[in-house]
Enzyme design. Structure first.
Site, mmCIF file in Angstrom:
data_model
loop_
_atom_site.group_PDB
_atom_site.id
_atom_site.type_symbol
_atom_site.label_atom_id
_atom_site.label_comp_id
_atom_site.label_asym_id
_atom_site.label_seq_id
_atom_site.Cartn_x
_atom_site.Cartn_y
_atom_site.Cartn_z
ATOM 1 C CG HIS A 104 -2.268 24.265 -13.632
ATOM 2 N ND1 HIS A 104 -2.163 24.261 -12.077
ATOM 3 C CD2 HIS A 104 -1.610 25.172 -13.707
ATOM 4 C CE1 HIS A 104 -1.890 25.302 -11.703
ATOM 5 N NE2 HIS A 104 -1.471 25.885 -12.528
ATOM 6 C CE1 TYR B 49 -0.082 35.818 -22.293
ATOM 7 C CE2 TYR B 49 1.374 35.399 -20.324
ATOM 8 C CZ TYR B 49 1.449 36.067 -21.577
ATOM 9 O OH TYR B 49 2.057 36.866 -21.804
ATOM 10 C CD GLU B 50 -0.702 27.945 -16.066
ATOM 11 O OE1 GLU B 50 -0.228 26.861 -16.642
ATOM 12 O OE2 GLU B 50 -0.347 28.095 -14.732
ATOM 13 C CB SER B 51 -5.489 32.462 -16.680
ATOM 14 O OG SER B 51 -5.020 33.306 -17.597
ATOM 15 N N GLY B 52 -6.719 30.710 -19.363
ATOM 16 C CA GLY B 52 -7.566 30.446 -20.451
ATOM 17 C C GLY B 52 -7.875 31.503 -21.384
#
Lengths: 285, 258
Positions: A104, B49-52
């Site tokens: 990512h 979380y990696e979604s920001g």
């Protein structure tokens, strides 16, 4: 200059066979309606770029549209593996696209480099990972100031970026709210940009000054498609259709059931089907 | 109260997190553990979380890393490039919490393929955020159920680097972060040996024997000399976890998930 037009016309005008196309949306605002239109119009030999291929690329891969895949996480979020992608990688059905696999961090940096007009992205990554052994695009550069060895990957510069957003103004400015993912970078990195939206409003005069707005002159076409992100969600409009993600695991498990589902739900219907699909999931309007 | 091995695993993992941690959360078992910590002894913990989504406090567990629940309850939501550049690479995250499909004794993780890369027996989802989570977070906690297929002598692909071949491998690569410092399974709590960096069993969960740990692990297990028993879940820990799962199930059912 942005044109507000039908999805069919926009796909016909902007996406050609052999293009590198990035359909982006990080779990949220996935441009499914635009992907279905691209499937209906029978595009071939596409380089499909996307951080999280998800159901959207599982469908396009299964329909044999991909010549190459560029991705960093190929799962069905919250459910498991992508079965059409597995079939193509493990068994070569219906074809065997080239794979360019990243992390990512690499893809996010590569989109940002594309948006910034740079040839490559530099970041601290891939240390000790075997990904650099299987992906020749992963290289290193030495910092001229500190001597630190950093990872470098080529900028992503798609022919076309496709995103879904909450709203556009009549002029074609586009608002993205909630989890904004990598859409702004994908749009600014691309040569041509197709945006589907939940609604078109008169103007953006009442918006907070710091919202994520893409000016109309960065966008090629805006297409109103209410529900166009189903089965993902549109923050402020409708919830994620978790049942559809679970159902996809069954539908995609078998080639015949996959093809039957695609005929009934994609090939034989139009973009207007999406509004009905999100009706029970609506949180507003 | 009676409890299951999975409940013990989640609760033992939750205990390792502190109120001051800034934690990058993987989906699944790590997400449950992080939220149990937040709802019990670590109310001030920052979950990312990696979604920001920064500083999220979900009422129910998300099905994916990008559920609306995470954004709605977060302090703020940033773009994915900003997440990976400023927050993760910038060194602002103290703990990364990961799961693993395949793991070796040095905490190297495979989530890419079973079998050879070009002709895999099973194509797994891939790295996602994990390769850089593993290198940029202050330290890494790993949680997974034990099995001989999952905990293997040699993993098929190093997606995310742990301690490599052990010893000083991280330092030699130029890594300044600690790497894996904890493994919590459904049977035991493991910590790396300070010198060899091989995971060593430090405590067995209640009712678990050494043989049970060895029988469900593909490498020859080392046990600490002062082997302890993991304290069983307290009433509060167990109730918090069960309530969280019950709320999650009800919410996802209401939203149409079977």
């Amino acid at each position: 200059m942005t044109c507000i037009m039908s999805l069919g016309d926009a796909v016909a005008e902007l996406i050609a066979d052999g293009n590198a196309v990035a359909f982006e949306g990080f779990t949220h605002l996935i441009p499914m309606a635009a992907a279905h239109e691209t499937i209906r119009q029978g595009r071939r030999d596409l380089t499909l770029i996307r951080m999280t291929p998800d159901i959207i690329y599982d469908q396009m891969i299964g329909m044999g549209m991909a010549r190459k895949l560029v991705f960093s996480f190929a799962g069905n979020p919250g459910v498991g593996l992508l079965r059409r992608l597995r079939d193509t990688v493990e068994n070569g059905w219906p074809n065997r696209p080239e794979i360019e696999e990243h992390s990512h961090a690499a893809m996010a940096n590569a989109y940002e480099a594309g948006a910034a007009g740079l040839p490559c992205a530099i970041f601290r990554g891939y240390l000790g990972s075997d990904l650099r052994k299987v992906n020749p695009s992963i290289r290193t550069v030495t910092c001229p100031f500190t001597g630190e060895i950093l990872a470098a990957v080529p900028a992503i510069r798609p022919d076309v970026a496709v995103i879904h957003a909450q709203k556009a103004s009549r002029r074609g400015d586009v608002l993205v709210e909630g989890i904004v993912g990598v859409q702004k970078e994908a749009v600014l990195a691309a040569k041509r940009v197709l945006v589907t939206v939940e609604e078109v409003v008169d103007d953006f005069d009442d918006l907070h000054p710091n919202l994520c707005v893409l000016p109309h002159w960065t966008i090629s076409a805006v297409c109103p498609v209410p529900g166009g992100a189903h089965p993902s969600y549109a923050h402020g409009h409708y919830r994620r259709d978790n049942a559809a993600y679970l159902e996809w695991d069954k539908v995609s498990a078998d080639r015949d059931s996959f093809l039957g589902w695609m005929k009934a739900n994609v090939l034989d219907v139009g973009p207007e089907a999406f509004a009905e699909r999100v009706r029970p999931l609506r949180t507003k309007g | 109260m009676d409890f299951t091995p999975d409940e013990m695993m989640t609760i033992a993992a939750a205990r390792a997190l502190s109120n001051d941690d800034v934690c990058f959360v993987g989906i699944g078992a790590p997400s449950a553990a992080c939220n149990v910590a937040r709802l019990t002894h670590a109310p001030g913990i920052t979950l990312i979380y990696e979604s920001g989504t920064l500083g999220t406090a979900p009422e129910v567990l998300p099905l994916s890393i990008g559920d609306g629940e995470l954004c709605e309850t977060a302090l703020t939501t940033v773009s994915v490039p900003e997440m990976f550049r400023y927050w993760l690479q910038g060194g602002r995250i103290s703990v990364g919490f990961l799961g693993a499909a395949q793991l070796d004794r040095f905490g190297n993780i495979n989530t890419t393929v079973i079998g050879p890369y070009t002709h895999p027996k099973v194509r797994l989802p891939g790295g996602g955020g994990a390769p850089e989570i593993a290198s940029s977070c202050g330290e890494i906690f790993i949680t997974m159920r034990q099995s001989v297929r999952g905990m293997v002598e040699t993993i098929d692909f190093v997606t995310s680097f742990g301690h490599g071949t052990g010893g000083e491998a991280r330092r030699k690569l130029g890594l300044t972060t600690k790497g894996p410092t904890l493994l919590v399974t459904d049977l035991a709590v493991w910590r790396p040996d300070p010198d060899s960096k091989e995971f060593t069993v430090r405590s067995l969960h209640p009712g678990v024997s050494r043989a049970m740990v060895q029988d469900s692990c593909g490498w020859r297990v080392r046990f600490a000399g002062d082997l302890e028993e993991t304290p069983p879940p307290s009433h509060l820990e167990l109730q918090t976890l069960r309530d969280l799962y019950a709320r999650t199930k009800a919410a996802h059912r209401a939203q149409g998930a079977a």
